[in-house]
Design a protein around this motif. Structure first.
Motif, PDB file in Angstrom:
ATOM      1  N   VAL A 114       1.053  -1.302   0.078  1.00 37.81           N
ATOM      2  CA  VAL A 114       0.162  -0.235   0.067  1.00 37.81           C
ATOM      3  C   VAL A 114       0.901   1.395  -0.179  1.00 37.81           C
ATOM      4  O   VAL A 114       0.609   2.080  -0.841  1.00 37.81           O
ATOM      5  N   LEU A 115       2.063   1.427   0.789  1.00 34.83           N
ATOM      6  CA  LEU A 115       2.629   2.369   0.766  1.00 34.83           C
ATOM      7  C   LEU A 115       3.646   2.741  -0.413  1.00 34.83           C
ATOM      8  O   LEU A 115       3.606   3.772  -0.742  1.00 34.83           O
ATOM      9  N   ILE A 116       3.876   1.516  -0.953  1.00 35.93           N
ATOM     10  CA  ILE A 116       4.764   1.568  -2.418  1.00 35.93           C
ATOM     11  C   ILE A 116       3.780   2.249  -3.439  1.00 35.93           C
ATOM     12  O   ILE A 116       4.011   3.083  -3.944  1.00 35.93           O
ATOM     13  N   ALA A 117       2.555   1.465  -3.440  1.00 34.70           N
ATOM     14  CA  ALA A 117       1.521   2.233  -4.307  1.00 34.70           C
ATOM     15  C   ALA A 117       1.337   3.573  -4.285  1.00 34.70           C
ATOM     16  O   ALA A 117       1.216   4.540  -5.054  1.00 34.70           O
ATOM     17  N   LEU A 118       1.191   4.116  -3.021  1.00 33.87           N
ATOM     18  CA  LEU A 118       0.985   5.231  -2.596  1.00 33.87           C
ATOM     19  C   LEU A 118       2.247   6.335  -2.932  1.00 33.87           C
ATOM     20  O   LEU A 118       1.852   7.353  -3.452  1.00 33.87           O
ATOM     21  N   GLY A 119       3.060   5.790  -2.669  1.00 39.40           N
ATOM     22  CA  GLY A 119       4.421   6.724  -2.961  1.00 39.40           C
ATOM     23  C   GLY A 119       4.622   6.845  -4.468  1.00 39.40           C
ATOM     24  O   GLY A 119       5.180   7.884  -4.914  1.00 39.40           O
ATOM     25  N   VAL A 120       4.584   5.680  -5.057  1.00 32.77           N
ATOM     26  CA  VAL A 120       4.710   6.029  -6.671  1.00 32.77           C
ATOM     27  C   VAL A 120       3.547   6.920  -7.490  1.00 32.77           C
ATOM     28  O   VAL A 120       3.870   7.729  -8.147  1.00 32.77           O
ATOM     29  N   GLY A 121       2.261   6.714  -6.801  1.00 39.71           N
ATOM     30  CA  GLY A 121       1.156   7.630  -7.634  1.00 39.71           C
ATOM     31  C   GLY A 121       1.401   9.028  -6.947  1.00 39.71           C
ATOM     32  O   GLY A 121       1.267   9.732  -7.909  1.00 39.71           O
ATOM     33  N   VAL A 122       1.645   9.250  -5.747  1.00 38.97           N
ATOM     34  CA  VAL A 122       1.864  10.766  -5.507  1.00 38.97           C
ATOM     35  C   VAL A 122       3.035  11.259  -6.199  1.00 38.97           C
ATOM     36  O   VAL A 122       3.246  12.390  -6.587  1.00 38.97           O
ATOM     37  N   ALA A 123       4.311  10.611  -6.262  1.00 37.45           N
ATOM     38  CA  ALA A 123       5.378  10.996  -7.191  1.00 37.45           C
ATOM     39  C   ALA A 123       5.055  11.303  -8.576  1.00 37.45           C
ATOM     40  O   ALA A 123       5.184  12.413  -8.818  1.00 37.45           O
ATOM     41  N   LEU A 124       4.078  10.521  -9.000  1.00 38.90           N
ATOM     42  CA  LEU A 124       3.897  10.877 -10.488  1.00 38.90           C
ATOM     43  C   LEU A 124       2.986  11.909 -10.594  1.00 38.90           C
ATOM     44  O   LEU A 124       2.980  13.069 -11.578  1.00 38.90           O
ATOM     45  N   ALA A 125       1.833  12.071  -9.482  1.00 35.85           N
ATOM     46  CA  ALA A 125       1.037  13.479  -9.607  1.00 35.85           C
ATOM     47  C   ALA A 125       1.951  14.708  -9.452  1.00 35.85           C
ATOM     48  O   ALA A 125       1.519  15.794 -10.014  1.00 35.85           O
ATOM     49  N   LEU A 126       2.916  14.452  -8.625  1.00 37.74           N
ATOM     50  CA  LEU A 126       3.910  15.684  -8.479  1.00 37.74           C
ATOM     51  C   LEU A 126       4.524  16.211  -9.650  1.00 37.74           C
ATOM     52  O   LEU A 126       4.704  17.201  -9.845  1.00 37.74           O
ATOM     53  N   LEU A 127       5.062  15.299 -10.302  1.00 34.01           N
ATOM     54  CA  LEU A 127       5.868  15.424 -11.346  1.00 34.01           C
ATOM     55  C   LEU A 127       4.986  15.998 -12.629  1.00 34.01           C
ATOM     56  O   LEU A 127       5.422  16.672 -13.279  1.00 34.01           O
ATOM     57  N   TRP A 128       3.809  15.214 -12.614  1.00 33.42           N
ATOM     58  CA  TRP A 128       2.792  15.714 -13.579  1.00 33.42           C
ATOM     59  C   TRP A 128       2.363  17.254 -13.538  1.00 33.42           C
ATOM     60  O   TRP A 128       2.489  18.038 -14.371  1.00 33.42           O
ATOM     61  N   ARG A 129       2.355  17.777 -12.249  1.00 32.88           N
ATOM     62  CA  ARG A 129       1.930  18.925 -11.916  1.00 32.88           C
ATOM     63  C   ARG A 129       3.229  19.901 -11.715  1.00 32.88           C
ATOM     64  O   ARG A 129       3.423  21.142 -11.346  1.00 32.88           O
ATOM     65  N   ARG A 130       4.310  19.576 -11.974  1.00 36.10           N
ATOM     66  CA  ARG A 130       5.785  20.022 -12.245  1.00 36.10           C
ATOM     67  C   ARG A 130       6.212  20.609 -10.898  1.00 36.10           C
ATOM     68  O   ARG A 130       6.671  21.454 -10.601  1.00 36.10           O
ATOM     69  N   HIS A 131       5.649  19.721  -9.747  1.00 42.70           N
ATOM     70  CA  HIS A 131       6.296  20.339  -8.372  1.00 42.70           C
ATOM     71  C   HIS A 131       7.595  19.048  -8.144  1.00 42.70           C
ATOM     72  O   HIS A 131       7.514  18.215  -7.520  1.00 42.70           O
ATOM     73  N   THR A 132       8.449  19.587  -8.906  1.00 43.63           N
ATOM     74  CA  THR A 132       9.690  18.741  -9.029  1.00 43.63           C
ATOM     75  C   THR A 132      10.486  18.533  -7.627  1.00 43.63           C
ATOM     76  O   THR A 132      10.960  17.574  -7.004  1.00 43.63           O
ATOM     77  N   GLY A 133      10.522  19.515  -6.949  1.00 45.33           N
ATOM     78  CA  GLY A 133      10.996  19.765  -5.712  1.00 45.33           C
ATOM     79  C   GLY A 133      10.460  18.932  -4.487  1.00 45.33           C
ATOM     80  O   GLY A 133      11.054  18.289  -3.860  1.00 45.33           O
ATOM     81  N   LEU A 134       9.194  19.343  -4.690  1.00 46.45           N
ATOM     82  CA  LEU A 134       8.393  18.417  -3.714  1.00 46.45           C
ATOM     83  C   LEU A 134       8.407  16.821  -4.014  1.00 46.45           C
ATOM     84  O   LEU A 134       8.415  16.116  -3.073  1.00 46.45           O
TER      85      LEU A 134
END
Length: 275
Positions: free
Chosen positions: A123-143
């Motif tokens: 669950v934590l891995i899936a959440l980690g990957v999903g949030v990372a992709l969402a942040l990159l898609w919204r161009r929050h590279t630092g976050l």
């Protein structure tokens, strides 16, 4: 000598009432977190908005953050030294685990066997990957970078600590969940603290203020429920869970402080460019 029976007496007294005590503590923590968030928002709105925090205030924040890290690390070390069968804390752990096993209703046990999945590795891995992709898609590279470092760092830290202390798990024969490997500190507790704590930090950065208090309350509920489910399921001792929250909380503070520092530097550079 008076400390030795006192801890064990508390464990014996708490075990039959562990479920109501947990529910009271959970409700208190959730309401307190929501109230604190609302109070902070009101004070912040009442102050004159500043482009950047004043130096004394920023230094105070850094000092408080560093102090919190030191205190958490010291508490972790204190628990690690005493969480053995030869010490009072280790014996109190065993009394509490045995008492919960003998008195916890089956329905509550089944409920905790479901709620504990919030801290499962998958669950934590899936959440980690999903949030990372969402942040990159919204161009929050630092976050996105801070999020990845926080999760990956804790994923490496917790197994190292487990192999360092090599504490055996309590016996759990209910069949609802089976865990092997070492017990100290709790990986579900540290993982939940880091993942959901970082998720809260992102929510406070990116969501409108009206969602901040609900986010704080939900985060507290998920972290505490996931962590305490490990005690009720008897797959971890209570000190394992507290140590996991402390190790995860310490790493979380380090990561949030680092991301905040990087974000402030980025904002300063942007202002210099626009001058």
């Amino acid at each position: 000598m008076s400390e030795t029976p006192l801890l064990i007496t508390w464990a014996q007294a708490a075990a039959p009432h562990a479920l109501p005590l947990f529910l009271i503590a959970l409700l208190t923590a959730v309401l307190a977190g929501g109230a604190a968030c609302v109070g902070f928002q009101r004070r912040h709105a009442a102050r004159t908005v500043e482009a950047e925090p004043r130096s004394p205030r920023m230094l105070l924040s850094l000092a408080l953050g560093f102090s919190a890290i030191v205190v958490a690390a010291a508490l972790f070390a204190w628990i690690a030294e005493r969480a053995t069968p030869m010490h009072t804390l280790g014996r109190a752990d065993q009394w509490l685990a045995d008492g919960i096993a003998a008195t916890l209703p089956w329905g509550a046990l089944r409920a905790f066997s479901v709620l504990t999945h919030f801290g499962d590795r998958a669950v934590l891995i899936a959440l980690g990957v999903g949030v990372a992709l969402a942040l990159l898609w919204r161009r929050h590279t630092g976050l996105a970078l801070g999020w990845a470092v926080a999760l990956l760092g804790n994923a490496a830290l917790n197994p190292m600590l487990k192999h360092l202390f090599e504490r055996a798990r309590p016996v759990h024969e209910h069949g609802l969940t089976v865990e092997d490997g070492y017990s100290f500190p709790s990986g579900h507790s540290s993982g939940s603290m880091v993942v959901y704590g970082m998720l809260l930090y992102l929510a406070l950065q990116l969501l409108p203020p009206r969602w901040h208090a609900p986010a704080v309350m939900a985060t507290i509920a998920v972290i505490l429920t996931t962590a305490c489910s490990r005690i009720f399921l008897q797959v971890h001792f209570a000190s394992d869970v507290v140590a996991g929250l402390l190790s995860g909380g310490t790493w979380l503070l380090v990561c949030v402080s680092s991301v905040e520092y990087a974000q402030r530097r980025k904002r300063r550079k942007r202002r210099r460019v626009h001058r």
